[in-house]
Design a protein around this motif. Structure first.
Motif, short mmCIF file in Angstrom:
data_model
loop_
_atom_site.label_atom_id
_atom_site.label_comp_id
_atom_site.label_asym_id
_atom_site.label_seq_id
_atom_site.Cartn_x
_atom_site.Cartn_y
_atom_site.Cartn_z
N THR A 957 36.40 -27.99 -10.30
CA THR A 957 35.96 -26.78 -9.98
C THR A 957 36.78 -25.71 -10.25
O THR A 957 36.82 -25.22 -10.85
N ALA A 958 38.04 -26.17 -10.49
CA ALA A 958 39.07 -25.07 -10.64
C ALA A 958 39.56 -25.34 -11.98
O ALA A 958 38.81 -23.50 -12.20
N GLU A 959 38.34 -25.60 -13.63
CA GLU A 959 38.64 -25.12 -14.62
C GLU A 959 37.35 -24.78 -14.03
O GLU A 959 37.28 -24.17 -15.62
N THR A 960 35.97 -25.02 -14.01
CA THR A 960 35.08 -24.02 -13.94
C THR A 960 35.27 -23.03 -13.59
O THR A 960 34.94 -22.03 -14.25
N ARG A 961 36.11 -22.40 -12.48
CA ARG A 961 36.41 -20.99 -12.03
C ARG A 961 36.75 -20.53 -12.39
O ARG A 961 36.97 -18.96 -13.48
N ILE A 962 37.84 -21.33 -13.35
CA ILE A 962 38.33 -20.27 -14.48
C ILE A 962 38.17 -20.11 -16.02
O ILE A 962 37.79 -18.62 -16.44
#
Length: 1625
Positions: A957-962
């Motif tokens: 999720t964090a990588e997607t948000r970045i």
């Protein structure tokens, strides 16, 4: 004449010799009347009804006999027919630890029994419930003076005894009438120990019959010293019923004002009263059922003329009631006594009773002058009629006080004893009883059958030693030889230079030969009779065993008596040393008990297990364990440790306990209490007093070995103790003088102490503070045992008992002693810790919880006075009762769960196998501990995976948000990228802390649970806790790296995105201008003309844009810097080595590494060459493993097609470091530098290419050219004013949403696959995995698989895991289900986002699409490039676009479903972001450490374990070890080597020889557990035997010399041993 005193009057109607029956009846009627009157006052309105009811009750009552009424009042009526048994009396319940049982009538016999069983001399002091209900009110008002009246004063002259109590004799009579023969013996024995009189003739007032209680007294053994043995200090010890003694009987004729029983007590000088009399508590209560009771006691001299009342032993009988009413009893006494003393007040016609010619006894008349009717004339007449002399008449004159009267009585009795006319044993009295029609309690058919069977066996015994030799051939020298062989198998003390496995194989052969020898003996006639007798019905079996025990004790006693005399004689001459030694040996071996029969039975059974299963002899003996289990259940002790051979017949004991478990299941939980201490300190007596059991305590029968006995816990108390039975273990004394002569006595004591402490929930330690040296020895043994238990996870409790401490202030006075004891315990702890190499333990409290104030109990001496006439000290009983209460309460609070019988059996096996080794702690292996550890590992693995899974999802999720950051809107809430990343990192830390706390809570909850034996693995709690913290640290580092990498790559793309956006704007502007220009022409243009116009515009616009070529970085420089940083802690030499070679020149050819030069000396050269060859092979394996892991890591990064980041090379360097550390290969700096240079050079080359491709892919010019065709199409659509909604919706769906969904599914699918595989047993723990892989190997019958497993372990494991994954998901349906689940989730999100965007008012299609993308921003990675291209020239209608978008999303869903179905599983596996095979591999590979000898991998759970271990070791030859001399593969197994006296050498020992036993000095973190079962390594023995030649060829060696025993191992046995090693049920 004086009037009788009140005391005398009381005597007439009281206990001793009551007046006329009418007086008693009146008294009873008065009592009943008073009770009725009290009841009537409750409700005066219904007097007539109550009277009616009363009459009815009285009528009913009269139908009951006197005995039935008493039994009903005492609550014993149900036991009149179905007798009370010992198991009922001894069962543990609430009353066991209740001081006050209440005043309820039915509790009176309970109270009596409870106290008597604990030999409490106050047992006869019994009170019942008050009859007069007004007593309570009168008591409460006694302090109020206003209530006092004259009438109250009158009450003082009335009888104060208004309570409905019972005469103690009635209680005793009732209990004897309601109990079975074994309870009779217990009651008689305990009464005798209290110096109470015991029933000789027991009356039944209903039948007017009486019973001679011969059997009841059989168990009473007395020791005394008659006058003729005074000088020699000899003594007589025998069963009192067999002693031919003169008996003096005391009877009453008519009424008597003298208290016969009180005078007898004074005569015997017993402070606790042998006979019940009227001045005792409740002694004045009317007897209801005990008239006619004849009691018996004995006076036995101690050999001190100043203390002895009579110098010769004498039996004394006392008949209760008037002889006129009990003529049979009187006749019996007259025919069996040397003298009968008749107490009387008046003599009339009743004198006829005294004139019977059959009477053999002298008659003595005892009268009281205070009676008016007694005159000299009357006496003369009677004397003449009875031919009595003056010496036969004793009169208590008015001037004679009691003391003088007793003195004259004593003188008369002494004169009778000096020349007794008749001596008769109680056994001989049975004949007289039969003549008189008196029943004898031994007449029952069960008792007689038991006696007959026992006599048939014991009658043959003349010489006990010879008898044992002839009748018990299996337990003699053969059993001792077997014991030696068993221990030698574990200790290998005599292996010398012989090959260990051959030596063990020979030992096994010898064992089989001994068993064969045992089987060659036919079962002796005695053993046939014995087994037949114990196979009889329950009651007969019990009688038989009791007869056996008594007969054997009698024989041993006779034998010992003679030997002691001979010993004494020989000791007078110091020259008889050899003879004295032989007598000592005989004294030790002449003991013969029932345990010898059971021991032989055990050996017969164990030997039969070596016969084929179909053998009829074996089948005929299969019932023996069940027989023995039934006996345990009946309360008989079973020998656990054979004290003569110092061994446990494990198969026998195990099978008996298995059968016991079958008999009682599911009620099979037990708690264990054990006693330990110096020999002859009263351990058995303590247990007997505490629990009412009967461990052997007679002279010369010191407990040998250990015995266990079962006590039932009553239903109402099971919840309190959490068990169904209590197992009591009695042990032989430590520091036994008989064993002290042997070399291994200390070893034997240690073995015994370790075993019983390990089996116990609480251990009672009997110590004597007065003997400091002996105490130190005992404490060292005991502390050693406790320390060993602490190390293996057991938590026994202990209670120190100090006997013979009688002062009331003992506890306070012994404060100094307790401090001394604690000091000694601390010293012993340090000594034991040093021996066990566990120096962390400094004090006893480090080993176990111990409070000096509560952990010590001071018990007074057993006897109150000088035996044999001393009763048991009341203080002893009371203190032992307090100790019992304390122990039961401690057991109730016990943290550890009760073991069931099968678990107790497992503890016996594992503890005994471990004590056979010299090093207990490192040899201990227990399936319960293994089970508990396996369960903990399974739980931990699940928690660990949940932790990792949650973090995988979070990172995705964090990588997607970045990736989506700033993509959809020009400004966002966190416009600054750095601020956004800081917040993400903060979120990551919070999430990690939350998950870490959750696992730590799970761990604590796991250890708090009462079930599952979690306390056994308490020692592992810290390492699992550390593993959790380590997991959190590692994950945190990895997560932060991933965030940083993603952020840095995103930042790098941001500039390119800006350039691309500028170019697109220019192109879009040019296209719009072109459209305007074309429309102005107002000419219909063909597509070809439009294409030409567009091409021209495109070329011209591109010329105006300033394209600057994208700069590529030099990845070699970055990698080189990271490598230097990594090696800088290694020192300047590492940096120098780095500088010698450019990184660009590294990794081009095959990796080679040259070892240091071989020495010049030929011997040294050969040795070094040998070491070097092995080292090279080991290095090759390490290098291959590192290459494989690094290549996989590099491939994964390249597949992602992202830009290079420094974290990639850092990850590779971390892999190399971890692998080198695990293989202990990081000490050679040259090797490390060259390896890292090689890998980094190769990686840099691939990363450079990846970086360049990424730059090319994201070049703005190329991006424009890629979209030229799309721009042209859009240009024509806008020009022709075509509806773009359908087309743009399709484009958005296929170019933006579809790739994002596929990416999301492949991000999630890896986790799901691991999740699914984790449910399979083989992946639950490392040990389960090892078991599964080895089981699979043996089923393949393929040498190549074994070779790959051993030589390329990691590679084989990875391949095996991948095959399992493929196998599990071969049907595709499982994967499709998971894919459809994620697809549905994505589509639901998309539809929800479209719905939300529609609901909100938007000014343009761009805003509408941005809103959709923003909603999906946390879940789907939407390509910025595709989105930008979609936005160009987009003139679609928002509503129409939304309609078509919904439609295309539906189509895309179906399209993806079809795609997933048709895609091969292999293809899917290659596209997964998380590789399931790698994740599973990391879980099962563990720490990666291998056994330093056989190279088997470590099985320990958790990453941060401090100790490595493997469940199954293998022959060293399989790990490429061969003999330097013969070049033959070695068969030695390290699990055997570590207990042998052999040596090894290697680079870790600097090529110096080092003993295997001390291997932990070199490999401190390895725990190599010896093969406990000796068949544990059968799996690898089978493999080596089967593929001996193949392995030899593979390793360029010669085949091993396979031990014969290995050649007999079948595949089935190999699999069985595999299961046993990994504790698979």
């Amino acid at each position: 004449m004086e009037e009788p005193t009140s005391e005398d009057s009381e005597d007439i109607y009281g206990e001793e010799d009551e007046g006329p029956p009418s007086a008693g009846a009146d008294c009873e009627a008065d009592c009943e009347k008073a009770l009725q009157e009290t009841t009537d006052t409750n409700d005066s309105a219904e007097i007539s009804d109550l009277n009616g009811k009363q009459n009815l009750e009285e009528e009913t009552k009269t139908q009951k006999t006197n005995l039935e009424m008493v039994l009903e009042d005492l609550g014993l009526e149900k036991y009149h027919k179905e007798k009370l048994s010992l198991s009922k009396i001894l069962g543990i319940d609430e009353t066991t630890i209740t001081d006050d049982l209440g005043n309820c009538k039915s509790n009176i016999p309970l109270n009596f029994l409870k106290k008597l069983v604990m030999v409490n001399v106050t047992a006869r002091n019994v009170k019942g419930v008050s009859c007069d209900l007004s007593d309570a009110s009168s008591e409460s008002n006694c302090d109020d003076p206003s209530e006092s009246t004259e009438s109250d004063l009158e009450d003082l002259f009335e009888s104060s005894n208004k309570a409905e109590t019972f005469n103690p004799l009635d209680i005793i009579t009732a209990l004897f009438l309601c109990s079975d023969g074994f309870v009779h013996q217990e009651l008689a024995l305990k009464m005798s120990m209290c110096q109470f009189s015991v029933p000789l003739l027991l009356p039944n007032c209903d039948t007017q019959q009486c019973i001679l209680m011969l059997w009841a007294m059989r168990d009473i053994v007395k020791k005394y010293r008659p006058s003729h043995l005074t000088e020699t200090k000899g003594f007589i010890e025998e069963r009192i019923v067999l002693s031919e003694l003169p008996m003096i009987s005391f009877v009453r004729l008519g009424e008597c004002s003298l208290s016969k029983s009180e005078i007898l007590n004074k005569l015997l000088n017993n402070p606790d009263d042998t006979f019940v009399h009227h001045n005792m508590e409740c002694g004045d209560i009317k007897r209801r059922i005990s008239n006619g009771l004849t009691e018996m006691t004995w006076y036995l001299p101690c050999g001190n003329k100043n203390m002895d009342i009579f110098s010769e032993p004498v039996a004394i009988a006392n008949l209760r009631g008037d002889i006129a009413s009990f003529e049979t009893q009187f006749s019996f006494l007259c025919q069996t006594s040397a003298a009968v003393f008749v107490f009387f007040d008046q003599l009339g016609s009743q004198c006829e009773l005294l004139m019977n010619k059959n009477h053999k006894a002298q008659i003595f008349l005892v009268g009281n002058q205070q009676n008016k009717n007694l005159t000299p004339d009357v006496l003369k007449k009677v004397a003449n009629r009875l031919n009595l002399t003056k010496n036969n008449i004793i009169i208590k004159t008015k001037k004679t006080n009691d003391a003088d009267f007793v003195k004259s009585l004593k003188k008369t009795v002494s004169s009778v004893l000096s020349k007794p006319q008749l001596k008769m044993s109680v056994q001989q009295m049975a004949d007289v009883a039969h003549e008189l029609g008196i029943t004898v309690d031994e007449d029952s058919p069960e008792c007689q059958d038991g006696k007959k069977n026992a006599d048939a066996i014991t009658a043959e015994i003349e010489d006990t030693f010879q008898f044992k030799e002839n009748q018990f051939p299996l337990q003699g020298q053969i059993w001792k030889e077997l014991t030696f062989l068993e221990k030698e198998e574990f200790r290998l003390r005599k292996v010398g230079s012989e090959n260990i496995e051959n030596y063990k194989s020979n030992l096994k052969k010898k064992k089989e030969e001994q068993r064969k020898k045992q089987n060659s003996y036919a079962m002796s006639s005695v053993m046939t009779c014995f087994i037949s007798a114990i196979s009889r019905p329950h009651k007969e079996r019990c009688y038989f065993l009791k007869w056996m025990r008594m007969n054997l004790d009698n024989l041993s006693r006779m034998k010992l008596s003679g030997l002691r005399e001979l010993y004494k004689e020989k000791c007078k001459d110091s020259e008889n040393k050899q003879e004295i030694k032989e007598i000592e040996q005989k004294l030790s071996s002449s003991s013969l008990g029932v345990e010898h029969f059971f021991r032989e039975m055990g050996q017969i059974y164990e030997a039969s297990l070596y016969l084929p299963e179909t053998d009829s002899s074996r089948q005929q003996l299969q019932h023996l364990p069940r027989l023995c289990a039934q006996l345990l259940l009946d309360g008989f002790p079973l020998e656990l440790v054979d004290g003569d051979a110092s061994n446990i017949p494990l198969s026998w004991v195990s099978d008996v306990l298995s059968q016991l478990n079958d008999l009682v299941s599911p009620k099979n939980k037990i708690l264990v209490v054990t006693v330990l201490g110096v020999q002859s300190t009263g351990k058995s007596t303590l247990l007997n007093t505490m629990f009412g059991v009967q461990f052997a305590v007679s002279s010369g029968r010191c407990t040998r070995g250990a015995f266990m006995l079962l006590i039932k816990v009553n239903e109402d108390f099971k919840k309190v103790l959490n068990c169904d039975f209590m197992m009591i273990i009695d042990t032989e004394g430590l520091k036994s003088p008989e064993l002290a002569q042997l070399d291994n006595s200390h070893e034997h004591d240690n073995e015994l102490a370790t075993l019983v402490v390990g089996l116990s929930d609480i251990t009672i330690i009997n110590i004597a503070m007065e003997n400091s040296t002996e105490m130190k020895d005992i404490l060292q043994i005991v502390v050693h045992a406790f320390l060993r238990m602490k190390e293996v996870g057991k938590k026994p409790q202990c209670q120190f008992v100090h006997q013979n401490v009688s002062d009331v202030s003992a506890h306070e006075k012994n404060l100094r002693d307790r401090k001394l004891l604690l000091q000694q315990l601390n010293e012993m702890t340090q000594a034991a810790a040093k021996m066990e190499k566990k120096e962390d333990y400094k004090s006893f409290t480090d080993v176990m919880e111990y409070n000096p104030d509560t952990g010590n109990c001071y018990i007074p001496g057993l006897w109150n006075g000088n035996p044999p006439m001393a009763p048991v000290n009341a203080g002893y009983s009371e203190t032992v009762y307090e100790l019992k209460k304390n122990i039961i309460q401690q057991l109730g609070k016990c943290e550890s769960t009760s073991n069931n019988i099968l678990e107790f059996r497992e503890w016996i096996t594992s503890l005994w196998n471990a004590v056979k080794h010299e090093n207990f702690i490192f040899s201990f292996r227990n399936s319960l501990v293994a089970d508990a550890y396996m369960r903990l590992c399974t739980e931990y693995n699940q928690w660990e995976w949940e932790f990792k899974k949650e973090m995988y999802k979070w990172v995705t999720t964090a990588e997607t948000r970045i990736s989506n950051f700033g993509s959809f809107i020009a400004t966002s809430e966190i416009s600054d990228m750095n601020e956004f990343i800081t917040e993400l990192k903060s979120e990551a830390t919070t999430e990690l802390i939350k998950l870490e706390t959750k696992i730590l809570d799970n761990l604590n909850k796991y250890f708090d649970q009462p079930e599952g034996h979690v306390y056994l693995v308490e020692g592992h709690r810290e390492e699992f806790s550390n593993s959790i913290k380590s997991l959190r640290r590692q994950t945190e580092s990895s997560v932060l790296n991933q965030i940083t990498t993603a952020a840095d790559i995103k930042k790098g793309l941001k500039e390119l995105d800006k350039i691309r956006a500028t170019y697109r704007e220019e192109i879009e502007k040019s296209v719009c201008d072109l459209i305007d220009e074309c429309r102005k022409r107002k000419v219909q243009m063909t597509d070809r003309e439009l294409d030409e116009s567009f091409d021209k515009m495109w070329t011209e616009t591109l010329k105006t844009l300033a394209f600057s070529e994208q700069q590529t970085s030099n990845i070699f420089t970055s990698v080189s810097h990271q490598l230097r940083t990594n090696l800088s802690p290694k020192g300047s030499h590492a940096c120098e080595l780095l500088s010698k070679k450019s990184l660009k020149d590294c990794g081009l050819e095959h990796f080679t590494y040259k070892h240091k030069e071989v020495g010049e000396n030929s011997v040294t050269a050969f040795r070094e060459l040998f070491t070097w060859t092995n080292l090279t092979k080991a290095r090759r394996k390490i290098v291959d493993s590192i290459f494989s892991a690094c290549n996989e890591c590099i491939s994964d990064q390249i597949k992602r097609k992202t830009n290079y980041h420094n974290t990639y090379i850092q990850e590779i360097l971390q892999i190399i470091d971890e692998k080198l550390n695990k293989a202990d290969a990081n000490k050679d700096i040259e090797f490390e530098v060259s390896l890292k240079q090689y890998i980094c050079g190769s990686a840099a080359r691939m990363f450079q290419k990846m970086h360049e491709e990424f730059i090319q892919e994201n070049d703005p010019y190329k991006s424009l050219q890629k979209n030229k065709k799309k721009f042209c199409t859009d240009f024509k659509d806008v020009f022709h004013k075509r509806d773009q909604c359908q087309k743009k919706a399709e484009e958005f769906t296929n170019q933006s949403l579809k790739p994002a969904i596929e990416n999301f599914i492949y991000c999630s699918l890896g986790v799901d696959i691991v999740d699914k595989m984790m449910t399979k047993e083989e992946f639950s723990t490392r040990m389960s995995f090892q078991y599964s892989i080895l089981l699979d190997l043996i089923s393949k019958h393929d040498f190549e698989s074994f070779k790959d497993y051993i030589c390329s372990y990691e590679k084989y494991v990875k391949s095996w895991i991948t095959d399992r994954i493929r196998e599990h998901f071969s049907s595709q349906s499982t994967v499709c289900e998971m894919e459809h689940k994620h697809l549905k989730s994505c589509i639901d999100h998309i539809n929800a986002a479209i719905k939300k965007a529609k609901a909100e008012s938007t000014d343009s299609l761009r805003t509408f699409v941005v809103k959709i993308c923003t909603e999906l921003g946390d879940k789907l990675k939407i390509s910025q490039d595709a989105l930008d291209a979609f936005m160009v020239l987009n003139k679609s209608d928002q509503e129409q676009f939304a309609h078509w978008l919904n439609k295309f999303v539906e189509e895309m869903t179906e399209s993806l479903r079809e795609k997933f179905k048709s895609t091969e599983f292999e293809t899917k596996l290659s596209q997964l972001h998380i590789k399931p095979e790698n994740e599973l591999f990391n879980r099962v590979i563990g720490c990666g450490k291998q056994c330093p000898f056989c190279k088997i991998p470590c099985d320990a759970g958790g990453e941060n374990h401090t100790e490595h271990f493997a469940s199954l070791h293998r022959p060293n030859g399989l790990g490429e070890y061969w003999s330097v001399d013969s070049r033959k593969l070695m068969t030695d197994i390290c699990a055997s080597l570590v207990i042998s006296g052999k040596h090894f050498r290697c680079s870790d020992t600097n090529d110096e020889y080092h003993p295997y036993k001390e291997y932990r000095q070199i490999y401190a973190d390895w725990k190599i557990i010896p093969d406990v079962s000796l068949e544990a390594s059968d799996y690898w023995k089978y493999v080596m035997n089967k593929y001996n030649k193949e392995f030899a060829d593979k390793y360029y060696a010669k085949p091993a010399d396979i031990p014969d025993a290995w050649k007999k191992i079948t595949k089935e046995e190999a699999v069985k041993s595999l299961k046993k090693s990994f504790n698979i049920k």
